[in-house]
Design an enzyme around this catalytic site. Structure first.
Site, mmCIF file in Angstrom:
data_model
loop_
_atom_site.group_PDB
_atom_site.id
_atom_site.type_symbol
_atom_site.label_atom_id
_atom_site.label_comp_id
_atom_site.label_asym_id
_atom_site.label_seq_id
_atom_site.Cartn_x
_atom_site.Cartn_y
_atom_site.Cartn_z
ATOM 1 N N CYS A 7 0.865 -1.181 0.000
ATOM 2 C CA CYS A 7 0.000 0.000 0.000
ATOM 3 C C CYS A 7 0.904 1.234 0.000
ATOM 4 O O CYS A 7 2.102 1.129 -0.282
ATOM 5 C CB CYS A 7 -1.004 -0.014 1.154
ATOM 6 S SG CYS A 7 -0.333 0.232 2.811
ATOM 7 N N ARG A 13 -3.379 -0.611 5.444
ATOM 8 C CA ARG A 13 -3.947 -1.720 4.673
ATOM 9 C C ARG A 13 -2.996 -2.898 4.518
ATOM 10 O O ARG A 13 -3.376 -4.047 4.778
ATOM 11 C CB ARG A 13 -4.370 -1.225 3.281
ATOM 12 C CG ARG A 13 -5.487 -0.204 3.332
ATOM 13 C CD ARG A 13 -5.736 0.429 1.992
ATOM 14 N NE ARG A 13 -4.642 1.335 1.640
ATOM 15 C CZ ARG A 13 -4.569 2.031 0.516
ATOM 16 N NH1 ARG A 13 -5.520 1.911 -0.404
ATOM 17 N NH2 ARG A 13 -3.567 2.846 0.296
#
Length: 150
Positions: A7, A13
Site C-alpha cells: 500500500c 492496509r
C-alpha cells in the site's frame, strides 16, 4: 510461496493484509511467507497504525511487531506474487521498479473477490475506526479467496 502486500505507507492496509493472509496460510498448514511494504516510505520503521493493530487484535491476529518498509524494485526478484491495495499503488510500483516490473506477478488484491474490476481497498487513514473494520473485512474475504484458490 512468498507474497508481498503493498500500500502507500505500509501502516494501514498492507499490514492488515500481511497479518490476515499469514494467519490463514499458517492455519491451513501452508508454509507461505507473507510480508508487506509501502511505496512512499514516509513511515519506514514504524509499527502499523494503532487502529489497524486494534482491529487485527479483535480478530485474534497480532500485527504489532510489524515494521513499515519501503517497496523496492528488487521485490520483484524476491516474491512470487505481489498484491497492490489500489491502482495508485500499482502505478507507484511500476514507477519504482521500472524495467523490473513484472505484470505476471502483480494484481490488485480485490481482483481476488471481484475479478477484472480493479477495485481499490479503501484507505482508512483519514476516517473513523469503522473504516478499519470495513477494510479488515474486505481484505479478509480476499485472503480467503487466495487460500481457497491455491
Amino acid at each position: 510461496m512468498k507474497i508481498l502486500m503493498v500500500c502507500l505507507g505500509n501502516i494501514c492496509r498492507s499490514p492488515l493484509a500481511e497479518g490476515i493472509l499469514q494467519h490463514k496460510a499458517s492455519a491451513t498448514g501452508l508454509n507461505w511467507v507473507v510480508e508487506s511494504a509501502g511505496t512512499n516510505g514516509y513511515h519506514t520503521g514504524e509499527p502499523p497504525h494503532h487502529l489497524s493493530i486494534k482491529v487485527a487484535e479483535l480478530n485474534n491476529i497480532d500485527i504489532s511487531n510489524q515494521r513499515s518498509r519501503r517497496f523496492i524494485a528488487e521485490d520483484f526478484e524476491r516474491y512470487d506474487k505481489i498484491y497492490a491495495m489500489a491502482e495508485d499503488v500499482m502505478g507507484d510500483m511500476k514507477r519504482i521498479a521500472k524495467s523490473k516490473f513484472d505484470a505476471q506477478k502483480t494484481d490488485l488484491l480485490l481482483n481476488e473477490l471481484f475479478p477484472h474490476q480493479n477495485r481499490d481497498v479503501p484507505d482508512p487513514w483519514y476516517g473513523p475506526e469503522k473504516g478499519y473494520h470495513d477494510v479488515f473485512d474486505l481484505i479478509d474475504k480476499a485472503c480467503e479467496k487466495i487460500i481457497n484458490n491455491r
